[in-house]
Design a protein around this motif. Structure first.
Motif, short mmCIF file in Angstrom:
data_model
loop_
_atom_site.label_atom_id
_atom_site.label_comp_id
_atom_site.label_asym_id
_atom_site.label_seq_id
_atom_site.Cartn_x
_atom_site.Cartn_y
_atom_site.Cartn_z
N GLU A 1 1.64 -0.39 12.79
CA GLU A 1 2.43 -0.33 11.55
C GLU A 1 1.95 0.82 10.66
O GLU A 1 2.76 1.48 10.00
N PHE A 2 0.66 1.05 10.63
CA PHE A 2 0.10 2.20 9.92
C PHE A 2 0.75 3.48 10.45
O PHE A 2 1.25 4.32 9.68
N MET A 3 0.76 3.65 11.76
CA MET A 3 1.33 4.83 12.37
C MET A 3 2.82 4.95 12.07
O MET A 3 3.32 6.03 11.72
N LEU B 1 4.47 8.11 9.99
CA LEU B 1 5.40 9.02 10.65
C LEU B 1 6.80 8.96 10.03
O LEU B 1 7.54 9.96 10.07
N SER B 2 7.15 7.82 9.43
CA SER B 2 8.47 7.69 8.81
C SER B 2 8.48 8.15 7.35
O SER B 2 9.52 8.15 6.70
N GLY B 3 7.31 8.52 6.83
CA GLY B 3 7.24 8.98 5.45
C GLY B 3 7.14 7.88 4.42
O GLY B 3 7.22 8.14 3.22
N VAL C 1 0.85 -1.19 0.00
CA VAL C 1 0.00 0.00 0.00
C VAL C 1 0.89 1.24 0.00
O VAL C 1 1.78 1.38 0.85
N LYS C 2 0.63 2.15 -0.93
CA LYS C 2 1.40 3.40 -0.97
C LYS C 2 0.61 4.58 -0.39
O LYS C 2 1.21 5.57 0.02
#
Length: 234
Positions: free
Chosen positions: A84-86, A90-92, A71-72
């Motif tokens: 993992e979504f978060m 947060l990491s871009g 997923v992009k």
């Protein structure tokens, strides 16, 4: 026209491609098309965009596609319980387009009705409104939101007949109806397929005209947040 397929992999055959936009029904773990999501993961398609209220949890729902980096972009209302979504956001690593829940539901409904855009007061004066057209009606400011027109819609229902008429169970109705209508192709998974004519027409939540392919399967009943109280002392 054949609508009933043997399994999720067969139902998605020929429909998946890299970079497509998928509208997915469900809310958290309630009413999510879990079997179709697993088949999408197993297909190996990548660079997907999902319009969905959230991404479930790390190892269930859309979360399994985040784990495999397929997923992009997420078009969602909130991150939910998905660590993992978060982390990816947060990491871009993951693009995120936040939408208020009502706006997201209406964007899907608008797409299903062929409406390219609508004005809403929700989000005016916040970051949601940045870069969007503003217009005043009767002295009040509104922002323009675009309808969602997805390449594919995947939904989960309780019952169906072989023509694709769907009945959802209680809160599992949630985002499933608007998501189903905004896809060029809609694939539904259900718990039970009943004989044609056995569904009360007044109880059908989504007419079969919107559903192109259909599967029946076994589903896992997960609880996102289990809350219990201590047994009362005698």
């Amino acid at each position: 026209m054949k609508k009933v397929y043997a399994n999720a992999t067969e139902a998605l055959d020929g429909l998946l491609s890299d970079g497509m936009l998928i509208a997915a029904g469900g809310f958290g773990l309630c009413g999510i098309p879990e079997l179709l999501l697993k088949a999408i993961r197993d297909s190996g398609v990548k660079d997907l965009s999902f319009a969905s209220n959230n991404a479930g949890v790390d190892d269930f729902g859309i979360g399994i596609l985040l784990q495999t980096k397929q997923v992009k972009k997420m078009i969602s209302s909130y991150v939910g319980e998905n660590a993992e979504f978060m982390r990816q956001y947060l990491s871009g690593e993951l693009e995120l387009e936040f939408n208020p829940q009502g706006t997201l539901a209406e964007r899907m409904r608008a797409g299903g009705a062929g409406i390219p855009g609508f004005y809403t007061k929700t989000g005016v004066g916040t970051v949601i409104a940045e870069g969007k057209e503003h217009k005043d009606f009767n002295g009040e400011t509104y922002i323009l939101e675009e309808g969602i027109f997805a390449d594919l819609a995947i939904v989960k229902a309780w019952k169906a007949d072989d023509t694709g008429n769907l009945v959802f169970r209680k809160t599992a109705r949630n985002f499933n109806v608007p998501a189903a209508t905004c896809g060029k192709i809609c694939v539904a998974e259900v718990e039970e397929i009943v004989p044609r004519g056995s569904l009360d027409p007044d109880c059908i939540h989504l007419p079969g005209i919107y559903v192109h392919r259909l599967i029946q399967g076994d589903h896992e009943k997960r609880i996102e947040q289990r809350t219990t109280r201590k047994k009362e002392e005698a």
